[in-house]
Design a protein around this motif. Sequence first.
Motif, short mmCIF file in Angstrom:
data_model
loop_
_atom_site.label_atom_id
_atom_site.label_comp_id
_atom_site.label_asym_id
_atom_site.label_seq_id
_atom_site.Cartn_x
_atom_site.Cartn_y
_atom_site.Cartn_z
N ALA A 44 0.69 -1.29 0.13
CA ALA A 44 0.08 -0.03 0.04
C ALA A 44 0.81 1.09 0.03
O ALA A 44 0.45 2.38 -0.46
N LYS A 49 -2.59 5.10 -6.20
CA LYS A 49 -4.03 5.57 -5.54
C LYS A 49 -4.99 6.45 -6.30
O LYS A 49 -4.84 7.71 -5.87
N LEU A 54 -7.04 3.72 -1.32
CA LEU A 54 -7.19 2.52 -1.72
C LEU A 54 -8.45 1.84 -1.47
O LEU A 54 -9.27 1.80 -0.33
N TYR A 58 -9.12 -3.55 -5.54
CA TYR A 58 -8.12 -2.67 -6.02
C TYR A 58 -8.41 -3.05 -7.75
O TYR A 58 -8.75 -4.06 -8.01
N ASN A 59 -8.40 -1.74 -8.26
CA ASN A 59 -8.31 -1.86 -9.69
C ASN A 59 -9.54 -2.38 -10.46
O ASN A 59 -9.56 -3.25 -11.21
N ASP A 72 -3.02 -6.37 -6.20
CA ASP A 72 -3.60 -6.10 -7.36
C ASP A 72 -4.06 -7.29 -7.93
O ASP A 72 -3.92 -8.47 -7.53
#
Length: 212
Positions: A44, A49, A54, A58-59, A72
């Motif tokens: 992190a 970010k 966050l 994520y993503n 990720d």
Amino acid sequence: SPLAAGQVMQALQDEGGLSADEYSRWLDGLISQGRWGEAYARWASSANKPGGRLPLLYNGDFALDPSGTGFDWRRRRVPGVLMEFEPGKEAGSRIVHLQFLGRRVPNAGLEQALMLAPGRYRMLLRARARAVRSEMGLQWRIACAGPARVVGRSEALQGSFDWMDVDMEFTVPPVGCPGQWLRLENPVPSGAGQQVAGDLWLTGFRLKRQPE
């Protein structure tokens, strides 16, 4: 000692002394040792970010190329599965397109490590399918790294359907679940029944903490 080793590795990372592969293997080593909190904190500190924070997952719109590092998205090579990314409708978003070639596959090769505190959660995503054929469909599964094991499964994704919302609720127990893995899996045991064919598109992953 683990503390000294962590300080040395972090210093190397801060100075650019670790390659992307070395950095990824370091974080994976922490996870394999059960040091999920340390692995997440290390990741992190340098993760991109968007918006300054966050998210729990994520993503989720694949706007960033999955790095395969830390928390990720990870793309595993699975014989019989082709994976590519296509532009999404919203600016900057993308869609992952999975093509299944009619071979036996235990999973789709798409997964993410999560670091969720005990409590209730709801995961949402968007999915579209074309002629997905398998014995039991494909399911998103959330499994604990510890003895608590599987804590959530999505509805089966199978057949043909236009874009729809997929909603999944689950609870992370207070013990036996230091970290979690989110994976798209084939629930059929190994054998001829594991064959999967067709196309599946996914995007818009979101994960929210639910009130107790």
